[in-house]
Scaffold this motif. Structure first.
Motif, mmCIF file in Angstrom:
data_model
loop_
_atom_site.group_PDB
_atom_site.id
_atom_site.type_symbol
_atom_site.label_atom_id
_atom_site.label_comp_id
_atom_site.label_asym_id
_atom_site.label_seq_id
_atom_site.Cartn_x
_atom_site.Cartn_y
_atom_site.Cartn_z
ATOM 1 N N ALA A 185 5.748 -1.391 -3.040
ATOM 2 C CA ALA A 185 5.513 -2.080 -1.774
ATOM 3 C C ALA A 185 5.756 -1.112 -0.623
ATOM 4 C CB ALA A 185 6.435 -3.279 -1.642
ATOM 5 N N GLY A 186 5.160 -1.430 0.516
ATOM 6 C CA GLY A 186 5.353 -0.596 1.697
ATOM 7 C C GLY A 186 4.457 -1.023 2.838
ATOM 8 N N ILE A 187 4.394 -0.169 3.842
ATOM 9 C CA ILE A 187 3.612 -0.421 5.047
ATOM 10 C C ILE A 187 2.202 0.146 4.866
ATOM 11 C CG2 ILE A 187 3.453 -0.028 7.542
ATOM 12 C CD1 ILE A 187 5.881 -1.677 6.758
ATOM 13 N N GLN A 232 6.024 3.912 1.498
ATOM 14 C CA GLN A 232 7.202 3.192 1.029
ATOM 15 C C GLN A 232 8.395 3.461 1.936
ATOM 16 O OE1 GLN A 232 6.905 4.876 -3.046
ATOM 17 N NE2 GLN A 232 6.996 2.724 -3.688
ATOM 18 N N GLU A 233 9.461 2.671 1.786
ATOM 19 C CA GLU A 233 10.645 2.819 2.632
ATOM 20 C C GLU A 233 11.298 4.185 2.478
ATOM 21 O OE1 GLU A 233 13.260 -0.446 1.925
ATOM 22 O OE2 GLU A 233 11.951 -1.862 2.976
ATOM 23 N N ASN A 234 11.170 4.807 1.296
ATOM 24 C CA ASN A 234 11.776 6.128 1.074
ATOM 25 C C ASN A 234 10.889 7.265 1.577
ATOM 26 O OD1 ASN A 234 9.748 6.253 -0.837
ATOM 27 N ND2 ASN A 234 11.112 6.395 -2.590
ATOM 28 N N GLY A 235 9.731 6.932 2.163
ATOM 29 C CA GLY A 235 8.847 7.938 2.738
ATOM 30 C C GLY A 235 7.701 8.376 1.837
ATOM 31 N N ASP A 236 7.754 7.992 0.561
ATOM 32 C CA ASP A 236 6.663 8.347 -0.353
ATOM 33 C C ASP A 236 5.390 7.625 0.056
ATOM 34 O OD1 ASP A 236 8.344 9.940 -1.820
ATOM 35 O OD2 ASP A 236 8.624 8.487 -3.437
ATOM 36 N N ARG A 237 4.254 8.310 -0.124
ATOM 37 C CA ARG A 237 2.950 7.751 0.228
ATOM 38 C C ARG A 237 2.057 7.739 -1.004
ATOM 39 N NH1 ARG A 237 1.183 8.565 5.718
ATOM 40 N NH2 ARG A 237 2.966 9.131 6.988
ATOM 41 N N PHE A 238 1.176 6.746 -1.076
ATOM 42 C CA PHE A 238 0.153 6.728 -2.109
ATOM 43 C C PHE A 238 -1.055 5.962 -1.592
ATOM 44 C CE2 PHE A 238 2.906 3.099 -2.930
ATOM 45 C CZ PHE A 238 2.013 2.048 -3.136
ATOM 46 N N LYS A 239 -2.198 6.263 -2.158
ATOM 47 C CA LYS A 239 -3.436 5.592 -1.772
ATOM 48 C C LYS A 239 -3.786 4.555 -2.822
ATOM 49 C CE LYS A 239 -5.596 9.076 1.042
ATOM 50 N NZ LYS A 239 -5.757 8.333 2.264
ATOM 51 N N THR A 240 -4.369 3.453 -2.375
ATOM 52 C CA THR A 240 -4.815 2.400 -3.278
ATOM 53 C C THR A 240 -5.954 1.635 -2.609
ATOM 54 O OG1 THR A 240 -4.060 0.602 -4.720
ATOM 55 C CG2 THR A 240 -3.182 0.639 -2.476
#
Length: 61
Positions: free
Chosen positions: A23-25, A43-51
């Motif tokens: 989950a994330g912004i 995500q809250e920890n700063g990790d990014r992913f595309k979907t």
């Protein structure tokens, strides 16, 4: 969920695909060449992913 409901800054939960359960912004909304909505989730920890937009639902945080 209709893809048009998702907007930049919404908190979303991934319900399908490779990143299921994360989950994330939602940021960087884009319509691909094939016509699908793609988003970057931060995500809250700063990790990014595309979907894909169809793989997420909007949740209230």
């Amino acid at each position: 969920m209709k893809e048009t409901e998702l907007k930049d800054g919404d908190f979303c939960q991934v319900i399908k695909g490779t990143h299921k359960g994360k989950a994330g912004i939602a940021t960087d909304l884009n319509i691909s060449k094939t016509g699908h909505l793609t988003i970057t989730v931060v995500q809250e920890n700063g990790d990014r992913f595309k979907t894909l937009g169809r793989n997420v639902v909007i949740v209230s945080k």
